[in-house]
Write a protein that holds these residues in place. Sequence first.
Motif: not given
Length: 343
Positions: A123-135, A325-332
């Motif tokens: 979790v010590n990561s940016s929202a972009e990185v979490k979105a990469f993970c979810g995607r 967080v940028d709306d586009a990143l939230v779902p992933d």
Amino acid sequence: MADEALFGAIERARAEWGGRLLILGHHYQPSEIVAHCDAVGDSLELSRLAAASRAERIVFCGVRFMAETADILSRGPGRSVWMPVPQAGCPMADMATADALEAAWGRLCAATPKAKWAPVVYVNSSAEVKAFCGRHGGAACTSGNGRRVVEHFLARGFRILFAPDQHLCTNIMRTLGREGEVALWHRGTADGGLSEARIRAATLVAWDGCCPIHAGFTPGDVAAARAAHPGAELLIHPEAPSPVAAQAEHVGSTKAIIEVVSRAEPGAELVIGTEDRLVRRLAAANGHLRIHPLRPILCADMGRTTPEALLRTLTEWPEACRVRVDDALVPDARASVERMLAL
Ligand code: 13P
Ligand code: SF4
């Protein structure tokens, strides 16, 4: 404002908001901030509280990735997340970008066309990185549940790309008896410094990020602590390097460390290897124990929250303190954190 007046002003602002406000704080926050929090916890507990919260406003006293996680999990009409000092970041989170992870992911998949890979991101990561993970079908993890998340994917035949903390990852794999299956991805290089053969042989590829605070603990610190306090039990956070954590009687998240302290017999001697604000608070609150830091280390970012900044947030709600967080990143990003919470 004098300390007492400041304390009273913060409490009056809190009281005005009542149940519409939730103030969350991480264990590494200064004591003068902890005193105003509705709940203090480790990253996992705080994520769960944010997900369950129905408060209109969450004020997060911690670092940015934590407030972003709270926003990702608590999004809803009329709800918002705020940070008294939004510049408080985490150097480890900055060590992995989504672009660099995508490039590494492409190389791992190309080198092993028949293999299944899953990303696991701390979790010590940016929202972009979490979105990469979810995607890519992966899950986030914390220091409290990292082993469970890694085991989940390994048991299903996945290889894992783990980022950004190499030490948490290596400690997990060591406790599974599989440290030898880890290959280290050297960020900043196009191929991670790994040949195709090395990638094919690895079960888990670990990003080479680290927490600069915990990574500073050394086997020499352990030797010095054992010499100064023979008979003491050693408690270490899993962001410490594996050769250090391997020598500890207990390795765990801040919550796990606190639980060991709370179970200790009167007179017990404990050496604790984690951020010093927590160690000092535990020593002060447990006069019946003898608690020492492995070596006093402070996270500067965690120390940036001040009572003045908290009061300003609670009374003026400066737009700059809003964390969205940028709306586009939230779902992933949410998918990766919710998968973690479901495990
Ligand atoms: P935990 O409280 O989840 O153990 O995390 C430690 C940490 O470094 C947070 O930044
Ligand atoms: Fe980041 Fe380490 Fe500070 Fe935690 S203690 S916020 S991991 S730099």
